[in-house]
Design a protein around this motif. Sequence first.
Motif, PDB file in Angstrom:
ATOM      1  N   ASN A 288       0.844  -1.191   0.000  1.00  0.00           N
ATOM      2  CA  ASN A 288       0.000   0.000   0.000  1.00  0.00           C
ATOM      3  C   ASN A 288       0.884   1.248   0.000  1.00  0.00           C
ATOM      4  O   ASN A 288       1.927   1.264   0.661  1.00  0.00           O
ATOM      5  CB  ASN A 288      -0.931  -0.010   1.230  1.00  0.00           C
ATOM      6  CG  ASN A 288      -2.120   0.901   1.048  1.00  0.00           C
ATOM      7  OD1 ASN A 288      -1.958   2.104   0.839  1.00  0.00           O
ATOM      8  ND2 ASN A 288      -3.317   0.338   1.133  1.00  0.00           N
ATOM      9  N   LYS A 289       0.471   2.276  -0.704  1.00  0.00           N
ATOM     10  CA  LYS A 289       1.257   3.526  -0.759  1.00  0.00           C
ATOM     11  C   LYS A 289       1.200   4.279   0.565  1.00  0.00           C
ATOM     12  O   LYS A 289       2.073   5.066   0.867  1.00  0.00           O
ATOM     13  CB  LYS A 289       0.696   4.498  -1.808  1.00  0.00           C
ATOM     14  CG  LYS A 289       0.548   4.019  -3.168  1.00  0.00           C
ATOM     15  CD  LYS A 289       0.588   5.184  -4.152  1.00  0.00           C
ATOM     16  CE  LYS A 289      -0.742   5.913  -4.217  1.00  0.00           C
ATOM     17  NZ  LYS A 289      -0.894   6.651  -5.472  1.00  0.00           N
ATOM     18  N   ASP A 290       0.086   4.042   1.290  1.00  0.00           N
ATOM     19  CA  ASP A 290      -0.147   4.820   2.502  1.00  0.00           C
ATOM     20  C   ASP A 290       0.385   4.057   3.729  1.00  0.00           C
ATOM     21  O   ASP A 290      -0.184   3.032   4.116  1.00  0.00           O
ATOM     22  CB  ASP A 290      -1.661   5.067   2.638  1.00  0.00           C
ATOM     23  CG  ASP A 290      -2.029   5.745   3.925  1.00  0.00           C
ATOM     24  OD1 ASP A 290      -1.111   6.162   4.663  1.00  0.00           O
ATOM     25  OD2 ASP A 290      -3.248   5.846   4.215  1.00  0.00           O
ATOM     26  N   PRO A 291       1.451   4.549   4.355  1.00  0.00           N
ATOM     27  CA  PRO A 291       2.011   3.809   5.501  1.00  0.00           C
ATOM     28  C   PRO A 291       1.046   3.701   6.676  1.00  0.00           C
ATOM     29  O   PRO A 291       1.226   2.864   7.558  1.00  0.00           O
ATOM     30  CB  PRO A 291       3.258   4.627   5.878  1.00  0.00           C
ATOM     31  CG  PRO A 291       3.115   5.951   5.216  1.00  0.00           C
ATOM     32  CD  PRO A 291       2.191   5.793   4.051  1.00  0.00           C
ATOM     33  N   GLU A 292       0.011   4.557   6.686  1.00  0.00           N
ATOM     34  CA  GLU A 292      -0.957   4.535   7.796  1.00  0.00           C
ATOM     35  C   GLU A 292      -2.137   3.586   7.499  1.00  0.00           C
ATOM     36  O   GLU A 292      -3.069   3.485   8.306  1.00  0.00           O
ATOM     37  CB  GLU A 292      -1.553   5.944   8.032  1.00  0.00           C
ATOM     38  CG  GLU A 292      -0.528   7.036   8.326  1.00  0.00           C
ATOM     39  CD  GLU A 292       0.200   6.766   9.625  1.00  0.00           C
ATOM     40  OE1 GLU A 292      -0.430   6.251  10.555  1.00  0.00           O
ATOM     41  OE2 GLU A 292       1.416   7.055   9.679  1.00  0.00           O
TER      42      GLU A 292
END
Length: 325
Positions: A288-292
């Motif tokens: 996923n691009k979003d680490p969160e």
Amino acid sequence: MSKKVLVLGEVREGSLRNVSFEAIAAGTQIADGGEVVGLIVGDSVAGVASELVEYGANRVVTVEHPHLKTYTSDGYSQAILAVIEQEKPDAIVFGHTSLGKDLSPKIASRLNAGLVSDVTEIQGAGDDVVFIRPIYSGKAFEKVKVKEGVIFATIRPNNIAPLAKAAGRAGDVSSVSVDITNLRTIIKEVVRKSTEGVDLSEAKVVVAGGRGVKSEDGFAPLYELAKLLGGAVGASRGACDADYCDYSLQIGQTGKVVTPDLYIAAGISGAIQHVAGMSNSKVIVAINKDPEANIFKIADYGIVGDLFEVIPMLIEEFKALKVGA
Ligand code: FAD
């Protein structure tokens, strides 16, 4: 005390589904040294009966009838109730498949018996058998002990290991003649969605894509990776709603429940409704691009990056490993 256990073997396109062998293993544990009787229902299905014996059934009963060629709950329940009447088992095990989910409550309620559904583990044996099943969308597990009556259980595919196959093991195969009547529905034709490759619910590897895959074409590298790993492609509802893929691929609370050895989630945020369908996977890899992104909270391995860069790299690495092997 040992028990007599009836186990439904599920035939699809002429072959027994793997969950049938897992159900035999579950039945063997419940039987605690008692008898495990395999049951196969359909039209011209006797040919596969011996395979249930090779996986541990003591014997097999078949019910064959032209009206049982395709599944209907009316037809199958008539067949199974007739066998229950004859065999008088202490317990009955189904796979937690579309068929098992549809059929088991109908038959259990006819016999005024309880049903433990979606079992992922069995502890103890015989009278001391305890069923473990997920609740609250997989956030917790409960232990269930049936205190009286016939035990009905459905087991989730890919959770209970089948017994080792003993090729050539002998066991009696008998047939029961049942007149299948008064069907309220007759299936004239089954139009299957593209069923190329491995069955998603039984796949050992699932490569699932979400809205981050961005288009139908975006799924191509996921198919390539799944094929390379001998697995199946799945999807989030986000991807299905966006028309990137068919709803038959949807995994989650309102889709399929999968428990593969390896689950690769690409471009999936990890909403609770999605996680409900895959959190029991043995190893989870999230891209996923979003680490969160929430998916990382349940992932064993997380790759923060663009799936369109990461998946081709994985494909190249796995190809190289295969060539080297
Ligand atoms: P999004 O939440 O939009 O996430 C997309 C992710 O992709 C984001 O995290 C983003 O960072 C990432 N991304 C974008 N581009 C890239 C890229 N190039 N590389 C890497 N990552 C990228 N959902 C299910 O899945 N299954 C169900 O069974 C289900 N049942 C539901 C039942 C109900 C009653 C309700 C209300 C909802 C249900 N949902 C279900 C929907 C669920 O709530 C979410 O809306 C859905 O799972 C979101 O899908 P998604 O993760 O693909 O999309």
